[in-house]
Design a protein around this motif. Structure first.
Motif, PDB file in Angstrom:
ATOM      1  N   ARG A 425       0.577  -1.499   0.522  1.00 47.84           N
ATOM      2  CA  ARG A 425      -0.348   0.016  -0.122  1.00 47.84           C
ATOM      3  C   ARG A 425       1.021   0.896   0.036  1.00 47.84           C
ATOM      4  NH1 ARG A 425      -5.352  -1.104   1.858  1.00 47.84           N
ATOM      5  NH2 ARG A 425      -5.778  -3.324   2.221  1.00 47.84           N
ATOM      6  N   SER A 426       0.485   2.298  -1.085  1.00 50.55           N
ATOM      7  CA  SER A 426       0.760   3.986  -0.639  1.00 50.55           C
ATOM      8  C   SER A 426      -0.147   4.131  -1.116  1.00 50.55           C
ATOM      9  CB  SER A 426       2.363   3.388  -1.757  1.00 50.55           C
ATOM     10  OG  SER A 426       3.202   4.690  -1.765  1.00 50.55           O
ATOM     11  N   LYS A 427       0.218   5.469  -1.300  1.00 46.85           N
ATOM     12  CA  LYS A 427      -0.331   6.873  -1.652  1.00 46.85           C
ATOM     13  C   LYS A 427       0.648   7.914  -2.570  1.00 46.85           C
ATOM     14  CE  LYS A 427      -3.729   8.372   0.462  1.00 46.85           C
ATOM     15  NZ  LYS A 427      -3.768   9.131   2.153  1.00 46.85           N
ATOM     16  N   MET A 428      -0.039   7.978  -3.322  1.00 48.29           N
ATOM     17  CA  MET A 428       0.333   9.210  -4.381  1.00 48.29           C
ATOM     18  C   MET A 428       1.490  10.505  -4.363  1.00 48.29           C
ATOM     19  SD  MET A 428      -1.924   8.262  -7.576  1.00 48.29           S
ATOM     20  CE  MET A 428      -3.028   7.115  -7.482  1.00 48.29           C
ATOM     21  N   ASN A 429       1.098  11.121  -3.123  1.00 47.83           N
ATOM     22  CA  ASN A 429       2.038  11.574  -2.338  1.00 47.83           C
ATOM     23  C   ASN A 429       2.749  11.141  -2.035  1.00 47.83           C
ATOM     24  OD1 ASN A 429       0.101  10.905  -0.139  1.00 47.83           O
ATOM     25  ND2 ASN A 429       0.478  13.037   0.411  1.00 47.83           N
ATOM     26  N   VAL A 430       3.214   9.976  -2.133  1.00 44.52           N
ATOM     27  CA  VAL A 430       4.154   9.182  -1.000  1.00 44.52           C
ATOM     28  C   VAL A 430       5.543   9.564  -2.278  1.00 44.52           C
ATOM     29  CG1 VAL A 430       5.897   7.605  -0.235  1.00 44.52           C
ATOM     30  CG2 VAL A 430       2.752   7.555   0.475  1.00 44.52           C
ATOM     31  N   CYS A 431       6.216  10.190  -1.951  1.00 48.14           N
ATOM     32  CA  CYS A 431       8.043  10.023  -3.022  1.00 48.14           C
ATOM     33  C   CYS A 431       8.230   8.608  -3.023  1.00 48.14           C
ATOM     34  CB  CYS A 431       9.019  11.054  -2.730  1.00 48.14           C
ATOM     35  SG  CYS A 431      10.287  10.965  -3.688  1.00 48.14           S
ATOM     36  N   GLY A 432       8.510   7.602  -4.010  1.00 42.61           N
ATOM     37  CA  GLY A 432       9.158   7.014  -4.000  1.00 42.61           C
ATOM     38  C   GLY A 432      10.632   6.266  -3.541  1.00 42.61           C
ATOM     39  N   LYS A 433      11.247   7.524  -4.342  1.00 38.75           N
ATOM     40  CA  LYS A 433      12.979   8.005  -4.090  1.00 38.75           C
ATOM     41  C   LYS A 433      12.867   8.057  -3.255  1.00 38.75           C
ATOM     42  CE  LYS A 433      16.457  10.411  -6.865  1.00 38.75           C
ATOM     43  NZ  LYS A 433      17.112  11.605  -7.503  1.00 38.75           N
ATOM     44  N   LYS A 434      12.437   9.867  -2.224  1.00 38.17           N
ATOM     45  CA  LYS A 434      12.977   9.591  -0.935  1.00 38.17           C
ATOM     46  C   LYS A 434      12.191   8.135   0.090  1.00 38.17           C
ATOM     47  CE  LYS A 434      12.664  14.538  -1.771  1.00 38.17           C
ATOM     48  NZ  LYS A 434      11.522  15.755  -1.440  1.00 38.17           N
ATOM     49  N   ASN A 435      11.781   7.206  -0.253  1.00 44.77           N
ATOM     50  CA  ASN A 435      11.416   6.841   0.784  1.00 44.77           C
ATOM     51  C   ASN A 435      11.819   5.233   0.044  1.00 44.77           C
ATOM     52  OD1 ASN A 435       8.816   6.887   2.552  1.00 44.77           O
ATOM     53  ND2 ASN A 435       8.441   8.576   1.188  1.00 44.77           N
ATOM     54  N   TRP A 436      12.539   5.459  -0.791  1.00 42.63           N
ATOM     55  CA  TRP A 436      13.337   3.246  -1.620  1.00 42.63           C
ATOM     56  C   TRP A 436      13.413   2.613  -0.367  1.00 42.63           C
ATOM     57  CZ3 TRP A 436      12.505   1.199  -5.817  1.00 42.63           C
ATOM     58  CH2 TRP A 436      13.320   0.149  -6.244  1.00 42.63           C
ATOM     59  N   LYS A 437      14.205   3.628   0.770  1.00 38.41           N
ATOM     60  CA  LYS A 437      14.998   2.504   1.400  1.00 38.41           C
ATOM     61  C   LYS A 437      14.842   2.180   2.722  1.00 38.41           C
ATOM     62  CE  LYS A 437      19.537   1.776  -0.548  1.00 38.41           C
ATOM     63  NZ  LYS A 437      20.776   2.752  -0.154  1.00 38.41           N
ATOM     64  N   LYS A 438      13.701   3.331   3.316  1.00 41.05           N
ATOM     65  CA  LYS A 438      13.439   3.488   4.659  1.00 41.05           C
ATOM     66  C   LYS A 438      11.991   3.958   5.030  1.00 41.05           C
ATOM     67  CE  LYS A 438      14.463   4.294   9.585  1.00 41.05           C
ATOM     68  NZ  LYS A 438      15.517   5.152  10.007  1.00 41.05           N
ATOM     69  N   TRP A 439      11.203   4.008   5.281  1.00 40.08           N
ATOM     70  CA  TRP A 439      10.191   4.890   5.351  1.00 40.08           C
ATOM     71  C   TRP A 439       9.877   5.972   6.498  1.00 40.08           C
ATOM     72  CZ3 TRP A 439       7.432   2.818   1.450  1.00 40.08           C
ATOM     73  CH2 TRP A 439       7.302   1.925   1.485  1.00 40.08           C
ATOM     74  N   LYS A 440       9.342   7.146   5.899  1.00 36.34           N
ATOM     75  CA  LYS A 440       9.987   8.444   6.456  1.00 36.34           C
ATOM     76  C   LYS A 440       8.539   9.707   5.604  1.00 36.34           C
ATOM     77  CE  LYS A 440      13.927   9.501   3.409  1.00 36.34           C
ATOM     78  NZ  LYS A 440      15.386   9.854   3.640  1.00 36.34           N
ATOM     79  N   GLN A 441       8.599  10.350   6.518  1.00 33.77           N
ATOM     80  CA  GLN A 441       7.156  11.284   6.355  1.00 33.77           C
ATOM     81  C   GLN A 441       7.936  12.310   5.614  1.00 33.77           C
ATOM     82  OE1 GLN A 441       5.105  12.899   9.792  1.00 33.77           O
ATOM     83  NE2 GLN A 441       4.218  14.030   8.138  1.00 33.77           N
ATOM     84  N   THR A 442       7.619  12.441   4.239  1.00 32.80           N
ATOM     85  CA  THR A 442       8.402  13.928   3.637  1.00 32.80           C
ATOM     86  C   THR A 442       7.489  14.757   3.148  1.00 32.80           C
ATOM     87  OG1 THR A 442       8.810  12.170   1.615  1.00 32.80           O
ATOM     88  CG2 THR A 442      10.540  12.559   2.996  1.00 32.80           C
ATOM     89  N   GLY A 443       7.643  15.740   2.119  1.00 30.43           N
ATOM     90  CA  GLY A 443       6.904  16.561   1.613  1.00 30.43           C
ATOM     91  C   GLY A 443       5.660  16.558   2.144  1.00 30.43           C
ATOM     92  N   SER A 444       4.399  16.643   1.397  1.00 33.21           N
ATOM     93  CA  SER A 444       3.206  16.402   1.916  1.00 33.21           C
ATOM     94  C   SER A 444       2.656  15.084   2.210  1.00 33.21           C
ATOM     95  CB  SER A 444       1.987  17.203   0.358  1.00 33.21           C
ATOM     96  OG  SER A 444       1.917  15.616  -0.469  1.00 33.21           O
TER      97      SER A 444
END
Length: 493
Positions: A425-444
């Protein structure tokens, strides 16, 4: 011909059994290479020309990959190792070669104009030219771009051209590659007659290809280093050394001015050698695809959603024309059809079955079997499920007899990971590049978004690593079997 006539003619050409005499596809693993070699070989006479030579090659490079520059050279090297006649045939102008970074469809419209050239494309985008695709190459390298007249400062800034990599064409037809510069900087670099955003795809002569192969032979032999075409090939080929070095240092592409200057000198040496053998030859030009060309980029989830939903646009005549063109390209019928009680409002529906009263609005459904569904502004591809409710969502390759009530903007994808079916599961506003190795709250991203993705069994990087050596054919068979089993369960309920 007008823009729409040219676009439709390009689509007809793409859907004919025409194309390059030689097709090379870059793959990321040995198993993918084996899969694509067999699949593309089987496509001859249906998609590729019957006598096309097909080469699927693995980019077995150091960690981080070769980049699209060195990656192109390495793929050509591997194809030539398998067929000793490729170099001589290309030099003699007997063949046209299409090289794809991952498998793609289309763009064969340029094949007839490119005997003796290597053409490079990306499999995650489709562009439909709005001008004729037939042309006579005039430069050792040319790149596809949406060209228009060089604007004045006000128009340049209103269009936000300072935010893009641009191809700028001088009055003599020579072009320069510049990257995100102000109007003042652009006009200081050259007296440009035309300017436009680059589509990225390019072609090179056999002479330039040989020169680049020789210049970068140390990297090709060691299988180390990463170079992309724009910053490492085209910019040093077209800019003066100071402009180039200053830019590369500002982008931290090189650690020192000496390194930037040294790289510039390597490319300049290639140009010097070409001058000796072809004194009147030109080095870098542009091929106009037209300002009204369609450009469907699927490289990010947001682009995938935006461009596929263009199938449904009907607000303006331009939107209706693009929707018709996309349906023609994908061979999709305009009338939405489904087996079962589905009320489809402004939808594109293909190979879809529903069992209970359902409704879909402004959505794309392809290869879907579901007990019941309520969908709005969503895309579902290869989905078999018990019940689904979704809005502004993407569901892809899901096979589960359960009930899914998705939050707005949610993404649900089925992955076959080490022989097991896993839902991610993911969301449209989840940046795959920034969350590639580890989940973290980024952007919106909200805290709820972060909570959603942290429940996944694997990160994106883990999925990539676990599936890198997977047997694509066996994995595909396992996925089809799972869908059949879930479909049977749904039908029996």
């Amino acid at each position: 011909m007008d823009a729409n006539t040219n676009r439709m003619e390009a689509i007809r050409s793409m859907n004919r059994i025409r194309g390059f005499n030689v097709v090379i596809v870059c793959c990321t693993s040995a198993s993918q290479t084996e899969y694509w070699q067999k699949r593309l070989q089987a496509s001859r006479g249906y998609i590729a020309p019957r006598n096309a030579r097909i080469f699927a090659v693995e980019e077995d490079w150091a960690d981080g990959g070769a980049g699209n520059g060195l990656g192109t050279l390495y793929a050509w090297q591997k194809a030539c190792a398998r067929d000793k006649t490729l170099k001589s045939d290309l030099k003699a102008g007997k063949i046209s070669v299409g090289l794809y970074h991952t498998a793609g469809k289309g763009t064969s419209v340029y094949a007839s104009s490119r005997k003796g050239r290597l053409s490079v494309f990306w499999g995650d985008q489709v562009f439909i030219p709005s001008v004729s695709a037939t042309y006579v190459p005039t430069h050792h390298a040319d790149i596809l771009a949406r060209l228009g007249p060089m604007p004045d400062k006000k128009t340049y800034e209103e269009k936000g051209l300072f935010n893009y990599g641009l191809i700028c064409v001088e009055k003599n037809g020579d072009a320069k590659q510049i990257e995100k510069v102000s109007y003042e900087t652009a006009v200081s670099i050259g007296d440009f007659e035309k300017v436009g955003t680059s589509v990225g795809s390019f072609s090179v002569s056999s002479a330039l290809l040989a020169g680049l192969m020789d210049a970068f032979s140390p990297e090709l032999k060691a299988k180390k280093g990463k170079m992309d075409t724009d910053p490492h090939f085209w910019m040093p080929m077209t800019l003066d050394i100071k402009t180039y070095s200053d830019f590369m240092l500002s982008k931290k592409e090189f650690a020192t001015k000496e390194e930037a200057d040294s790289h510039y000198a390597r490319v300049f040496t290639v140009k010097d050698r070409l001058k000796n053998t072809d004194p009147k030859g030109k080095f870098f030009g542009a091929v106009d695809v037209g300002q009204d060309a369609y450009w469907w980029d699927y490289g990010q989830v947001v682009y995938y959603m935006t461009n596929n939903l263009k199938l449904l646009k009907k607000g303006t005549e331009e939107e209706r024309e693009e929707a018709r063109a996309m349906r023609r390209f994908l061979n999709i019928e305009e009338k939405a059809k489904a087996d079962g009680p589905l009320k489809a409002v402004n939808c594109s529906v293909a190979d879809t079955t529903v069992l209970k009263d359902s409704i879909a609005k402004n959505s794309v459904l392809s290869s879907v079997t579901v007990g019941e569904i309520v969908a709005e502004n969503s895309i579902l591809v290869n989905v078999t499920a018990g019940s689904i409710r979704c809005k502004n969502c993407l569901l892809y390759n899901v096979a589960d007899a359960g009930t899914f009530v998705l939050g707005e903007g949610e993404i649900l994808v089925g992955i076959n990971c080490e022989g097991k079916n896993v839902l991610i599961r993911s969301k449209m506003n989840v940046c795959g590049k920034k969350n590639w190795k580890k989940w973290k709250q980024t952007g919106s991203m909200t805290k709820e978004d972060l909570k959603l993705v942290t429940k996944n069994a694997h990160t994106f990087a883990e999925i990539y690593a676990k599936n890198k050596t997977a047997d694509v054919a066996k994995t595909g068979a396992a996925v089809r079997k799972l869908h059949d089993e879930v479909r049977k369960t749904i039908m029996e309920c």
